[in-house]
Design a protein around this motif. Sequence first.
Motif, PDB file in Angstrom:
ATOM      1  N   TRP A   1       9.458 -32.050 -18.410  1.00 52.68           N
ATOM      2  CA  TRP A   1       9.889 -31.245 -17.264  1.00 52.68           C
ATOM      3  C   TRP A   1       9.337 -31.885 -16.005  1.00 52.68           C
ATOM      4  N   SER A   2      10.209 -32.410 -15.159  1.00 51.57           N
ATOM      5  CA  SER A   2       9.817 -32.950 -13.851  1.00 51.57           C
ATOM      6  C   SER A   2       9.769 -31.770 -12.891  1.00 51.57           C
ATOM      7  N   LEU A   3       8.599 -31.167 -12.750  1.00 52.32           N
ATOM      8  CA  LEU A   3       8.508 -29.873 -12.088  1.00 52.32           C
ATOM      9  C   LEU A   3       8.198 -29.924 -10.601  1.00 52.32           C
ATOM     10  N   ILE A   4       7.728 -31.065 -10.089  1.00 52.03           N
ATOM     11  CA  ILE A   4       7.450 -31.194  -8.655  1.00 52.03           C
ATOM     12  C   ILE A   4       7.931 -32.561  -8.185  1.00 52.03           C
ATOM     13  N   GLU A   5       8.559 -32.581  -7.007  1.00 47.13           N
ATOM     14  CA  GLU A   5       8.928 -33.834  -6.343  1.00 47.13           C
ATOM     15  C   GLU A   5       8.345 -33.821  -4.947  1.00 47.13           C
ATOM     16  N   PHE A   6       8.035 -35.008  -4.438  1.00 44.06           N
ATOM     17  CA  PHE A   6       7.597 -35.136  -3.049  1.00 44.06           C
ATOM     18  C   PHE A   6       7.965 -36.517  -2.537  1.00 44.06           C
ATOM     19  N   THR A   7       8.071 -36.637  -1.228  1.00 42.38           N
ATOM     20  CA  THR A   7       8.331 -37.915  -0.585  1.00 42.38           C
ATOM     21  C   THR A   7       7.076 -38.321   0.151  1.00 42.38           C
TER      22      THR A   7
ATOM     23  N   LEU B   1       5.499 -40.247 -11.561  1.00 44.62           N
ATOM     24  CA  LEU B   1       6.497 -41.308 -11.606  1.00 44.62           C
ATOM     25  C   LEU B   1       7.006 -41.609 -10.208  1.00 44.62           C
ATOM     26  N   ASP B   2       7.414 -42.860  -9.977  1.00 49.22           N
ATOM     27  CA  ASP B   2       8.093 -43.170  -8.715  1.00 49.22           C
ATOM     28  C   ASP B   2       9.589 -42.924  -8.894  1.00 49.22           C
ATOM     29  N   SER B   3      10.385 -43.208  -7.882  1.00 47.68           N
ATOM     30  CA  SER B   3      11.821 -42.927  -7.930  1.00 47.68           C
ATOM     31  C   SER B   3      12.566 -43.768  -8.961  1.00 47.68           C
ATOM     32  N   ASP B   4      11.958 -44.866  -9.409  1.00 44.87           N
ATOM     33  CA  ASP B   4      12.553 -45.707 -10.450  1.00 44.87           C
ATOM     34  C   ASP B   4      12.023 -45.365 -11.842  1.00 44.87           C
ATOM     35  N   TYR B   5      11.291 -44.265 -11.934  1.00 42.34           N
ATOM     36  CA  TYR B   5      10.700 -43.770 -13.185  1.00 42.34           C
ATOM     37  C   TYR B   5       9.646 -44.713 -13.767  1.00 42.34           C
ATOM     38  N   ASN B   6       8.942 -45.405 -12.883  1.00 40.54           N
ATOM     39  CA  ASN B   6       7.774 -46.186 -13.300  1.00 40.54           C
ATOM     40  C   ASN B   6       6.561 -45.266 -13.261  1.00 40.54           C
TER      41      ASN B   6
ATOM     42  N   TYR C   1       8.515 -39.294  -5.282  1.00 45.23           N
ATOM     43  CA  TYR C   1       7.625 -39.299  -6.437  1.00 45.23           C
ATOM     44  C   TYR C   1       7.823 -38.007  -7.218  1.00 45.23           C
ATOM     45  N   ILE C   2       7.566 -38.077  -8.506  1.00 41.91           N
ATOM     46  CA  ILE C   2       7.811 -36.961  -9.418  1.00 41.91           C
ATOM     47  C   ILE C   2       6.531 -36.668 -10.187  1.00 41.91           C
TER      48      ILE C   2
END
Length: 168
Positions: A72-78, A103-108, A136-137
């Motif tokens: 579950w990717s529950l939080i995102e921020f820039t 994770l970064d936007s490329d899922y690294n 970021y996730i």
Amino acid sequence: MTKRNRLNTNLIISVIVVLIIGSILYKNSSYYISSKHYLSSKEEKRSFYSLKNEKNTQDGKSFDFDKFTGKWSLIEFTSDKDTKITIKDNTKISKGTFYIVVLDSDYNIIAKKNESNENENENGSIDFTTPKSGKYIIRIVGKNAMGNFDIKISESNNINLSHKDFFE
């Protein structure tokens, strides 16, 4: 068909069956759950037996849960490049396998913490510096996990958190 050909055919079929069974067992093991590939893949499937006391704040999230399995990717921020981020982690896991992953936007994978590990299942923090500007996730990953998830996020530059609902 000669006896030798029949023996070779049976051997090849046996090897294929063992490989298929091994693959199925591996994908259901905690070794697979903790693999870099699984933690960072885009696919998200998740289930809870129960999810209670959910609280979203400007700087974090908390909830109690039982039998969480999946991602579950529950939080995102820039964030801008070189922003120092600290995730104050008060998560307590009483059962199962559970990770917090950034994770970064490329899922690294930028940072991760194994909450299931007795040495790491203590109050603590996840510290990292964003390597580039962008999205970021914060993701949780678990298998039959039970406990209380509780994080607060602080940063050197101002960021806005976006909470993702369980059904999004």
